[in-house]
Design an enzyme around this catalytic site. Sequence first.
Site, mmCIF file in Angstrom:
data_model
loop_
_atom_site.group_PDB
_atom_site.id
_atom_site.type_symbol
_atom_site.label_atom_id
_atom_site.label_comp_id
_atom_site.label_asym_id
_atom_site.label_seq_id
_atom_site.Cartn_x
_atom_site.Cartn_y
_atom_site.Cartn_z
ATOM 1 N N ASP A 67 5.847 1.864 10.119
ATOM 2 C CA ASP A 67 5.217 2.980 10.682
ATOM 3 C C ASP A 67 5.374 4.194 10.131
ATOM 4 O O ASP A 67 5.627 4.287 9.006
ATOM 5 C CB ASP A 67 6.114 2.947 11.984
ATOM 6 N N ASP A 142 16.968 3.867 21.031
ATOM 7 C CA ASP A 142 16.413 3.198 22.359
ATOM 8 C C ASP A 142 16.321 1.653 22.337
ATOM 9 O O ASP A 142 15.338 1.120 23.116
ATOM 10 C CB ASP A 142 15.371 4.156 23.051
ATOM 11 N N HIS A 144 14.520 0.217 19.551
ATOM 12 C CA HIS A 144 13.076 -0.163 19.126
ATOM 13 C C HIS A 144 13.293 -0.633 17.880
ATOM 14 O O HIS A 144 14.284 -0.455 17.033
ATOM 15 C CB HIS A 144 12.257 1.339 19.124
ATOM 16 N N GLU A 149 8.347 1.121 21.275
ATOM 17 C CA GLU A 149 9.467 1.663 22.102
ATOM 18 C C GLU A 149 9.597 0.842 23.374
ATOM 19 O O GLU A 149 8.775 -0.179 23.753
ATOM 20 C CB GLU A 149 8.788 3.236 22.639
HETATM 21 P P1 PGA Z 1 17.864 5.247 11.806
HETATM 22 O O1 PGA Z 1 16.589 4.632 12.500
HETATM 23 O O2 PGA Z 1 18.239 4.432 10.880
HETATM 24 O O3 PGA Z 1 17.485 6.571 11.390
HETATM 25 O O4 PGA Z 1 19.226 5.176 12.832
HETATM 26 C C1 PGA Z 1 16.459 3.493 12.967
HETATM 27 C C2 PGA Z 1 15.197 3.219 13.635
HETATM 28 O O5 PGA Z 1 14.665 4.320 14.489
HETATM 29 O O6 PGA Z 1 14.648 1.988 13.399
#
Ligand code: PGA
Length: 268
Positions: A67, A142, A144, A149
């Site tokens: 992404d 959350d 994802h 999302e």
């Molecule tokens: P993080 O993010 O590794 O910063 O916890 C994980 C994600 O959003 O997939």
Amino acid sequence: MDVIIRSDYEQMSLYTANRIAELVRKKPDCVLGLATGGTPIGTYRELIRKHREEGLCFSKVRTFNLDEYLGIGFNPEQPYSADQSYARFMHEELFRHIDILPENTRVPDGLSDNPEEFCKHYEKAIREAGGIDLQLLGIGGDGHWAFNEPGSSLASRTRIETLTRQTLDDNYELFYRAAGFLREDMPHFAITMGIGTILEAKSILMIANGKKKANVVRQAIEGPVTSQITASAIQLYAGKATVVLDEEAASELKNIDHYRHCEKVIAS
Ligand code: PGA
């Protein structure tokens, strides 16, 4: 799905890097799906060490990132602190330290003039590369995967997604605060691979660490499959999926004894 539990972040990262290195050695022109965020940094550090000290070679490896924020691009003229693109993150945290060819690294183009068209093009590029051999994934607070999302279709393809407030808060912590950005300046949209796109990878490695991921990890791997926790799509995945956790992230799992038992039995 295999669930591997390691004592801490370092051990989780070491296991993950070993799995990636094993594939790179076996298939030097493999296609890796890569992730950004705090979780994979330790894995990337270990891959860099393996490159420097063990000669792990990335010269034929091709990569696709999950992404990118819409409206942000990698500007090599700017210092790291002023450029919060995921393309920049990958450059700083991995690509510039190994022998991968820049033209073999793909991150969605957040500055594309025609992002919708770009998303189709990205899907086509993945297909033309022969598909992703191994997709590395974190999990958001959350639930994802990438920027899919809550409410994203579990059949979704690469597209533009609106970020949740929670994601903005989580990511502000990670990148923006350090760079002196204001919370209001954060982009609200991103280009993300879809869940359907991710499920086509030939293998999946999902990683998580820390107490604050424990609940969402439990929901994703032991709760119902739901578009409210898009990482729960791992339960629909037909290929080899491995979830690598540290003790804290595994601490709310109901079947933790079974996962430990499986690892022991398989290793013996
Ligand atoms: P993080 O993010 O590794 O910063 O916890 C994980 C994600 O959003 O997939």
